[in-house]
Design a protein around this motif. Structure first.
Motif, PDB file in Angstrom:
ATOM      1  N   PRO A 250       0.837  -1.204   0.000  1.00 38.38           N
ATOM      2  CA  PRO A 250       0.000   0.000   0.000  1.00 38.38           C
ATOM      3  C   PRO A 250       0.873   1.257   0.000  1.00 38.38           C
ATOM      4  O   PRO A 250       1.895   1.321   0.692  1.00 38.38           O
ATOM      5  N   TRP A 251       0.458   2.243  -0.799  1.00 43.96           N
ATOM      6  CA  TRP A 251       1.235   3.478  -0.935  1.00 43.96           C
ATOM      7  C   TRP A 251       0.338   4.640  -0.576  1.00 43.96           C
ATOM      8  O   TRP A 251      -0.800   4.463  -0.137  1.00 43.96           O
ATOM      9  N   PHE A 252       0.829   5.848  -0.741  1.00 42.57           N
ATOM     10  CA  PHE A 252       0.032   6.997  -0.308  1.00 42.57           C
ATOM     11  C   PHE A 252      -1.158   7.222  -1.247  1.00 42.57           C
ATOM     12  O   PHE A 252      -1.140   6.867  -2.421  1.00 42.57           O
ATOM     13  N   LYS A 253      -2.226   7.844  -0.652  1.00 41.88           N
ATOM     14  CA  LYS A 253      -3.437   8.216  -1.381  1.00 41.88           C
ATOM     15  C   LYS A 253      -4.059   7.029  -2.112  1.00 41.88           C
ATOM     16  O   LYS A 253      -4.404   7.092  -3.291  1.00 41.88           O
ATOM     17  N   SER A 254      -4.167   5.904  -1.391  1.00 40.20           N
ATOM     18  CA  SER A 254      -4.828   4.701  -1.910  1.00 40.20           C
ATOM     19  C   SER A 254      -4.171   4.122  -3.152  1.00 40.20           C
ATOM     20  O   SER A 254      -4.817   3.422  -3.945  1.00 40.20           O
ATOM     21  N   SER A 255      -2.877   4.388  -3.331  1.00 41.33           N
ATOM     22  CA  SER A 255      -2.140   3.789  -4.450  1.00 41.33           C
ATOM     23  C   SER A 255      -1.319   2.611  -3.931  1.00 41.33           C
ATOM     24  O   SER A 255      -1.257   2.355  -2.732  1.00 41.33           O
ATOM     25  N   TYR A 256      -0.691   1.902  -4.873  1.00 43.90           N
ATOM     26  CA  TYR A 256       0.069   0.702  -4.505  1.00 43.90           C
ATOM     27  C   TYR A 256       1.395   0.653  -5.264  1.00 43.90           C
ATOM     28  O   TYR A 256       1.557   1.268  -6.323  1.00 43.90           O
ATOM     29  N   GLN A 257       2.316  -0.132  -4.682  1.00 43.79           N
ATOM     30  CA  GLN A 257       3.523  -0.521  -5.397  1.00 43.79           C
ATOM     31  C   GLN A 257       3.621  -2.043  -5.373  1.00 43.79           C
ATOM     32  O   GLN A 257       3.088  -2.694  -4.466  1.00 43.79           O
ATOM     33  N   LEU A 258       4.317  -2.584  -6.381  1.00 45.34           N
ATOM     34  CA  LEU A 258       4.520  -4.026  -6.463  1.00 45.34           C
ATOM     35  C   LEU A 258       5.969  -4.339  -6.147  1.00 45.34           C
ATOM     36  O   LEU A 258       6.865  -3.764  -6.762  1.00 45.34           O
ATOM     37  N   ARG A 259       6.200  -5.214  -5.205  1.00 42.44           N
ATOM     38  CA  ARG A 259       7.559  -5.668  -4.904  1.00 42.44           C
ATOM     39  C   ARG A 259       7.761  -6.991  -5.647  1.00 42.44           C
ATOM     40  O   ARG A 259       7.069  -7.968  -5.389  1.00 42.44           O
ATOM     41  N   MET A 260       8.726  -6.995  -6.568  1.00 37.97           N
ATOM     42  CA  MET A 260       8.934  -8.160  -7.416  1.00 37.97           C
ATOM     43  C   MET A 260       9.908  -9.136  -6.758  1.00 37.97           C
ATOM     44  O   MET A 260      10.578  -8.798  -5.764  1.00 37.97           O
ATOM     45  N   ASP A 261      10.012 -10.345  -7.318  1.00 36.60           N
ATOM     46  CA  ASP A 261      10.869 -11.364  -6.702  1.00 36.60           C
ATOM     47  C   ASP A 261      12.232 -11.487  -7.387  1.00 36.60           C
ATOM     48  O   ASP A 261      12.873 -12.536  -7.302  1.00 36.60           O
ATOM     49  N   ASP A 262      12.677 -10.413  -8.079  1.00 37.36           N
ATOM     50  CA  ASP A 262      14.031 -10.417  -8.625  1.00 37.36           C
ATOM     51  C   ASP A 262      15.033 -10.215  -7.496  1.00 37.36           C
ATOM     52  O   ASP A 262      14.650 -10.000  -6.334  1.00 37.36           O
ATOM     53  N   LYS A 263      16.317 -10.272  -7.812  1.00 35.77           N
ATOM     54  CA  LYS A 263      17.355 -10.179  -6.779  1.00 35.77           C
ATOM     55  C   LYS A 263      17.272  -8.884  -5.979  1.00 35.77           C
ATOM     56  O   LYS A 263      17.513  -8.855  -4.774  1.00 35.77           O
ATOM     57  N   LYS A 264      16.911  -7.775  -6.644  1.00 37.81           N
ATOM     58  CA  LYS A 264      16.871  -6.464  -5.985  1.00 37.81           C
ATOM     59  C   LYS A 264      15.520  -6.186  -5.331  1.00 37.81           C
ATOM     60  O   LYS A 264      15.352  -5.144  -4.709  1.00 37.81           O
ATOM     61  N   GLN A 265      14.579  -7.133  -5.476  1.00 36.14           N
ATOM     62  CA  GLN A 265      13.214  -6.914  -4.975  1.00 36.14           C
ATOM     63  C   GLN A 265      12.712  -5.536  -5.414  1.00 36.14           C
ATOM     64  O   GLN A 265      12.261  -4.719  -4.611  1.00 36.14           O
ATOM     65  N   THR A 266      12.782  -5.323  -6.705  1.00 37.32           N
ATOM     66  CA  THR A 266      12.417  -4.032  -7.301  1.00 37.32           C
ATOM     67  C   THR A 266      10.978  -3.663  -6.971  1.00 37.32           C
ATOM     68  O   THR A 266      10.077  -4.511  -7.019  1.00 37.32           O
ATOM     69  N   GLU A 267      10.761  -2.388  -6.629  1.00 39.45           N
ATOM     70  CA  GLU A 267       9.417  -1.887  -6.361  1.00 39.45           C
ATOM     71  C   GLU A 267       8.927  -1.103  -7.574  1.00 39.45           C
ATOM     72  O   GLU A 267       9.589  -0.172  -8.038  1.00 39.45           O
ATOM     73  N   ILE A 268       7.774  -1.502  -8.079  1.00 44.79           N
ATOM     74  CA  ILE A 268       7.235  -0.931  -9.304  1.00 44.79           C
ATOM     75  C   ILE A 268       5.919  -0.238  -8.986  1.00 44.79           C
ATOM     76  O   ILE A 268       5.029  -0.839  -8.355  1.00 44.79           O
ATOM     77  N   PRO A 269       5.747   1.007  -9.397  1.00 45.97           N
ATOM     78  CA  PRO A 269       4.495   1.714  -9.120  1.00 45.97           C
ATOM     79  C   PRO A 269       3.348   1.184  -9.961  1.00 45.97           C
ATOM     80  O   PRO A 269       3.537   0.737 -11.086  1.00 45.97           O
ATOM     81  N   VAL A 270       2.155   1.239  -9.404  1.00 48.48           N
ATOM     82  CA  VAL A 270       0.939   0.932 -10.154  1.00 48.48           C
ATOM     83  C   VAL A 270       0.256   2.259 -10.456  1.00 48.48           C
ATOM     84  O   VAL A 270      -0.018   3.042  -9.540  1.00 48.48           O
ATOM     85  N   SER A 271       0.003   2.514 -11.714  1.00 54.22           N
ATOM     86  CA  SER A 271      -0.635   3.786 -12.073  1.00 54.22           C
ATOM     87  C   SER A 271      -2.065   3.807 -11.541  1.00 54.22           C
ATOM     88  O   SER A 271      -2.688   2.763 -11.319  1.00 54.22           O
ATOM     89  N   ARG A 272      -2.600   4.999 -11.350  1.00 44.83           N
ATOM     90  CA  ARG A 272      -3.968   5.119 -10.840  1.00 44.83           C
ATOM     91  C   ARG A 272      -4.965   4.447 -11.779  1.00 44.83           C
ATOM     92  O   ARG A 272      -5.943   3.851 -11.338  1.00 44.83           O
ATOM     93  N   ALA A 273      -4.675   4.521 -13.074  1.00 43.60           N
ATOM     94  CA  ALA A 273      -5.582   3.916 -14.048  1.00 43.60           C
ATOM     95  C   ALA A 273      -5.617   2.394 -13.932  1.00 43.60           C
ATOM     96  O   ALA A 273      -6.593   1.763 -14.332  1.00 43.60           O
ATOM     97  N   GLN A 274      -4.555   1.794 -13.369  1.00 45.06           N
ATOM     98  CA  GLN A 274      -4.466   0.344 -13.265  1.00 45.06           C
ATOM     99  C   GLN A 274      -4.784  -0.182 -11.861  1.00 45.06           C
ATOM    100  O   GLN A 274      -4.717  -1.394 -11.623  1.00 45.06           O
ATOM    101  N   THR A 275      -5.116   0.715 -10.944  1.00 47.42           N
ATOM    102  CA  THR A 275      -5.404   0.288  -9.568  1.00 47.42           C
ATOM    103  C   THR A 275      -6.604  -0.655  -9.525  1.00 47.42           C
ATOM    104  O   THR A 275      -6.602  -1.660  -8.796  1.00 47.42           O
ATOM    105  N   LYS A 276      -7.635  -0.340 -10.306  1.00 46.90           N
ATOM    106  CA  LYS A 276      -8.821  -1.201 -10.336  1.00 46.90           C
ATOM    107  C   LYS A 276      -8.451  -2.599 -10.816  1.00 46.90           C
ATOM    108  O   LYS A 276      -8.912  -3.607 -10.250  1.00 46.90           O
ATOM    109  N   ARG A 277      -7.610  -2.675 -11.850  1.00 46.89           N
ATOM    110  CA  ARG A 277      -7.181  -3.977 -12.370  1.00 46.89           C
ATOM    111  C   ARG A 277      -6.409  -4.756 -11.306  1.00 46.89           C
ATOM    112  O   ARG A 277      -6.569  -5.971 -11.170  1.00 46.89           O
ATOM    113  N   LEU A 278      -5.567  -4.070 -10.533  1.00 45.38           N
ATOM    114  CA  LEU A 278      -4.812  -4.711  -9.467  1.00 45.38           C
ATOM    115  C   LEU A 278      -5.757  -5.328  -8.435  1.00 45.38           C
ATOM    116  O   LEU A 278      -5.574  -6.474  -8.003  1.00 45.38           O
TER     117      LEU A 278
END
Length: 284
Positions: A250-278
């Motif tokens: 969970p991120w600010f203002k009801s947004s989200y980030q995705l933590r991936m399972d690569d070596k760096k555990q990269t955090e990827i933002p989810v755009s507001r337009a894709q929040t519903k899909r998430l």
């Protein structure tokens, strides 16, 4: 301009080298010069330059990269046909990192195709085929009064073929994707890809063990090669494999980030337009 020493008893053929990667152009020019019998008139870095250089320099043969910004290699050929007709086309050798284009290259009447990284013996074979094709064309023009009419008919057929190829739906996505890691071209299972991101026109592809680049120009192009049941465009700059999402943060203002399972555990933002899909994907 570069030139090479003549092959004994044969006049040099003139060539143009077009590729958006400078290292690929330099490698190809070096190999052509080492083979001999080829005079390199110039080089270009994109499809738009290719059309203008071919018009200005009128080479015997063009070594033409398939995937380039602006116009790809097939679009260059189509534009030249529309401008000049088939009878004034140079010979074309397509250069590509993907052998899936080989059949299509021959479908559009290319004299040959060569795969990257280039091999000297393969380039030499392409030069020999070009020379043979030029000799054939010379004989036809001197012996047939109907050559022009035949080529006009060929132009119509070739334009129709190019149009059909551009409008025909693509087949199923391949199971593997080519990822360039330095000078190597690795075949990676799609299921292994964690995510891809684009920055300054370069697409980076990341798996748990490999990090490299795709030859695609846009994420839209990349998505056409990927399985839509696995890959999701979470953000305008990212495509993620939903099976490699380790955590939804969970991120600010009801947004989200995705933590991936690569070596760096990269955090990827989810755009507001894709929040519903998430939320639909994971019942949030």
């Amino acid at each position: 301009m570069n030139s090479s020493s003549n092959v004994v008893g044969l006049a040099p053929i003139t060539a143009l080298v077009v590729d958006d990667e400078q290292l690929a152009r330099e490698e190809l020019k070096f190999l052509l010069n080492s083979i001999g019998g080829v005079e390199i008139l110039g080089e270009g870095s994109n499809g738009i330059e290719a059309v203008e250089l071919i018009e200005d320099l009128q080479p015997d043969v063009v070594f033409l990269d398939v995937q380039m910004p602006g116009l790809d290699g097939f679009a260059v050929l189509k534009q030249l046909i529309e401008r000049r007709g088939v009878q004034k086309l140079p010979q074309v050798v397509f250069a590509t990192a993907y052998d899936q284009y080989a059949v299509r290259a021959f479908d559009v009447n290319a004299v040959d195709y060569v795969l990257k990284p280039f091999d000297k013996s393969r380039i030499q074979q392409a030069v020999e085929r070009t020379r043979a094709r030029l000799a054939e064309a010379g004989q036809e023009s001197s012996t047939s009064i109907n050559a022009s009419a035949g080529k006009d008919a060929g132009m119509d057929a070739l334009l129709e073929m190019l149009h059909r190829q551009q409008t025909t739906p693509r087949g199923p996505a391949p199971n593997k994707l080519i990822v360039q890691v330095q000078s190597r071209l690795l075949l990676v299972d799609q299921s292994e890809i964690c995510f891809a991101e684009i920055e300054e026109g370069i697409i980076r592809v990341v798996t748990p063990t490999v990090e490299g680049h795709s030859k695609c120009r846009t994420l839209e192009d990349l998505l056409e090669l990927l399985d839509p049941s696995m890959f999701w465009r979470a953000h305008r700059g990212y495509v993620v494999n939903i099976n490699h999402i380790r955590e939804v943060v969970p991120w600010f203002k009801s947004s989200y980030q995705l933590r991936m399972d690569d070596k760096k555990q990269t955090e990827i933002p989810v755009s507001r337009a894709q929040t519903k899909r998430l939320r639909e994907l994971f019942n949030l």
